[in-house]
Design a protein around this motif. Structure first.
Motif, PDB file in Angstrom:
ATOM      1  N   SER A 112      -4.156  -7.420  -0.312  1.00 46.82           N
ATOM      2  CA  SER A 112      -5.194  -6.570  -0.459  1.00 46.82           C
ATOM      3  C   SER A 112      -4.797  -6.880  -2.541  1.00 46.82           C
ATOM      4  O   SER A 112      -3.751  -6.370  -2.650  1.00 46.82           O
ATOM      5  N   PRO A 113      -5.685  -6.403  -3.441  1.00 50.13           N
ATOM      6  CA  PRO A 113      -5.607  -6.223  -4.249  1.00 50.13           C
ATOM      7  C   PRO A 113      -5.380  -5.014  -5.015  1.00 50.13           C
ATOM      8  O   PRO A 113      -5.213  -4.301  -5.592  1.00 50.13           O
ATOM      9  N   VAL A 127      -3.024  -7.484   4.677  1.00 55.16           N
ATOM     10  CA  VAL A 127      -4.245  -8.300   7.104  1.00 55.16           C
ATOM     11  C   VAL A 127      -4.209  -9.293   6.606  1.00 55.16           C
ATOM     12  O   VAL A 127      -3.987 -10.315   6.914  1.00 55.16           O
ATOM     13  N   ALA A 128      -3.180  -9.632   8.195  1.00 55.62           N
ATOM     14  CA  ALA A 128      -2.472 -10.890   8.588  1.00 55.62           C
ATOM     15  C   ALA A 128      -3.519 -10.847  10.307  1.00 55.62           C
ATOM     16  O   ALA A 128      -4.258 -10.084  10.855  1.00 55.62           O
ATOM     17  N   LEU A 185      -3.422  -4.405   9.520  1.00 55.57           N
ATOM     18  CA  LEU A 185      -3.188  -4.135   8.390  1.00 55.57           C
ATOM     19  C   LEU A 185      -1.744  -2.857   8.365  1.00 55.57           C
ATOM     20  O   LEU A 185      -1.540  -2.578   9.213  1.00 55.57           O
ATOM     21  N   PHE A 186      -1.256  -4.169   7.300  1.00 63.17           N
ATOM     22  CA  PHE A 186       0.154  -3.464   6.822  1.00 63.17           C
ATOM     23  C   PHE A 186       0.678  -3.004   5.298  1.00 63.17           C
ATOM     24  O   PHE A 186      -0.625  -3.987   4.968  1.00 63.17           O
ATOM     25  N   ILE A 236     -12.806  -9.028  -0.478  1.00 64.17           N
ATOM     26  CA  ILE A 236     -13.436  -9.539  -1.452  1.00 64.17           C
ATOM     27  C   ILE A 236     -13.504  -7.951  -2.338  1.00 64.17           C
ATOM     28  O   ILE A 236     -13.716  -6.924  -2.143  1.00 64.17           O
ATOM     29  N   GLU A 237     -14.438  -7.302  -3.350  1.00 61.74           N
ATOM     30  CA  GLU A 237     -15.097  -6.431  -4.290  1.00 61.74           C
ATOM     31  C   GLU A 237     -13.952  -5.648  -4.884  1.00 61.74           C
ATOM     32  O   GLU A 237     -14.210  -4.191  -4.595  1.00 61.74           O
ATOM     33  N   GLY A 238     -12.770  -6.641  -5.265  1.00 59.90           N
ATOM     34  CA  GLY A 238     -11.289  -5.199  -5.586  1.00 59.90           C
ATOM     35  C   GLY A 238     -10.907  -4.933  -4.273  1.00 59.90           C
ATOM     36  O   GLY A 238      -9.830  -4.018  -4.151  1.00 59.90           O
ATOM     37  N   GLY A 239     -11.173  -5.250  -3.391  1.00 64.78           N
ATOM     38  CA  GLY A 239     -10.710  -4.648  -1.455  1.00 64.78           C
ATOM     39  C   GLY A 239     -11.293  -4.062  -0.693  1.00 64.78           C
ATOM     40  O   GLY A 239     -10.817  -3.054   0.216  1.00 64.78           O
ATOM     41  N   ARG A 240     -12.383  -3.906  -1.713  1.00 66.97           N
ATOM     42  CA  ARG A 240     -13.126  -2.331  -1.051  1.00 66.97           C
ATOM     43  C   ARG A 240     -13.931  -3.657   0.457  1.00 66.97           C
ATOM     44  O   ARG A 240     -14.272  -2.930   1.497  1.00 66.97           O
TER      45      ARG A 240
END
Length: 370
Positions: A79-80, A86-87, A98-99, A125-129
């Motif tokens: 994530s940014p 996320v795997a 999610l880790f 995408i979208e900065g991680g949102r």
């Protein structure tokens, strides 16, 4: 130019707060607080013990598994936010995990849409949102891209057809969403007797999902399944293939997504044959000037210039995972035998400059974290 055995010295001188709880199929035994934060340089997935786990790789290649689950995890997407990742399980998997890559703890998991399985890949995408996932209908093989809201526990807010069957990889590039629709997947029961994969590369509008273009290979290359993607900061995109046929014909397995078409990379016939019909990972270096492709079936990693000129290849038994380093012309490669290898090019040849063994059974992919 053939394979060059370059020395380490010659190369070195040339190259300068989420709400969902973990599900029962992913154990949180490694999710307890650690007494220090992990120094994550790369992320990967691997077979660990009797199960599978995300793996954090430090700058010295030391590997730390995070959690343990029963489903084979494939791609890892950092994530940014600089902390989480996320795997995603590959087909026929139904979980994404999610880790916290610094604390080494599992935070949450989520599932594909009803009646679907994950294909192994997803992108923030979208900065991680938001998070995009590629999914496949269990019954028809039709592909779907889902857009998920991270703060809502990765709930699906929109979904679009991938414009093909059997999609595998997907990434944003050049203002579009590029999807590799693999068609029939090689080395599966469905592939027995099949000679036409039905693969394509679709370019979708990243907001509406509308189809902008669909590129297909010529009839003499119709046995190729287009599966893995890599792209540079300028939008330059490469797709790697696997072949349904093992008939001895040296078909190119690497293509630049050139506008609305596909342009084959060059290599001697013996090099294409040496990949044994299978590229399992493809990667651009930090500069965007070089492309690496790995074949665990051929036990080889091969490198090209961006323009498609072949540079050379080297042996890596069961090697598949590829990621850039922070240096131009360098790649990290991982193997199913637990090796991590630093591969580099000076623009003319290919060599190994560092190697470490004793790691876990790495899966197909690795990624450099920001």
């Amino acid at each position: 130019m053939g394979i060059l055995d370059l020395t380490r010295r010659s190369l070195a001188g040339t190259l300068g707060a989420l709400v969902a709880a973990p599900r029962v199929f992913f154990a949180s035994g490694a999710a307890h607080a650690r007494d220090h934060l992990l120094d994550a340089e790369w992320l990967a997935t691997a077979g660990v013990g009797e199960g599978f786990a995300p793996v954090v790789l430090s700058p010295d290649f030391a590997a730390t598994p995070v959690g343990a689950g029963t489903q084979r995890l494939h791609w890892v997407e950092p994530s940014p936010d600089g902390r989480t990742a996320v795997a995603v399980a590959r087909r026929p998997g139904t979980t994404a995990v999610l880790f916290d890559r610094r604390a080494g703890s599992v935070l949450a998991s989520f599932e594909p849409g009803e009646g679907r399985v994950f294909s192994g890949h997803g992108r923030f995408i979208e900065g991680g949102r938001r998070f995009l996932a590629v999914e496949i209908d269990r019954d028809t093989g039709a592909g779907m891209v889902t857009r998920r809201v991270v703060e809502a526990g990765f709930a699906i807010e929109a979904e679009w057809a991938s414009s093909g069957i059997g999609p595998h990889d997907m990434l944003p590039a050049g203002g579009t969403l590029v999807v590799a629709n693999g068609g029939v997947e090689p080395h599966t029961p469905e592939a027995v007797g099949a000679e036409i994969a039905g693969a394509s590369v679709a370019r979708l509008d990243p907001v509406s999902g509308a189809v902008r273009s669909v590129a297909e290979l010529s009839e003499d290359l119709s046995s190729l399944s287009l599966r893995h993607l890599t792209s540079g900061a300028d939008g330059f995109t490469v797709v790697a293939a696997q072949d349904l046929l093992a008939d001895g014909i040296a078909r190119p397995l690497l293509y630049a997504v050139d506008g609305e078409g596909l342009r084959a990379f060059d290599a001697p016939d013996e090099e294409w044959r040496g990949l044994r019909t299978y590229v399992g990972s493809v990667c651009l270096d930090a500069s965007g000037a070089y492309v690496a492709a790995a074949s665990p079936r051929g036990n080889r990693v091969a490198l090209w210039r961006r323009d498609g000129r072949f540079l050379g290849s080297l042996t890596l038994v069961d090697g598949c995972g590829l990621a850039p380093t922070r240096e131009a012309g360098q790649f990290l490669a991982t193997s199913g035998l637990g090796e991590t290898v630093l591969i580099a090019t000076d623009g003319e040849g290919v060599g190994v400059v560092a190697r470490r063994s004793g790691g876990p059974r790495f899966d197909n992919h690795a990624v450099l974290v920001a």
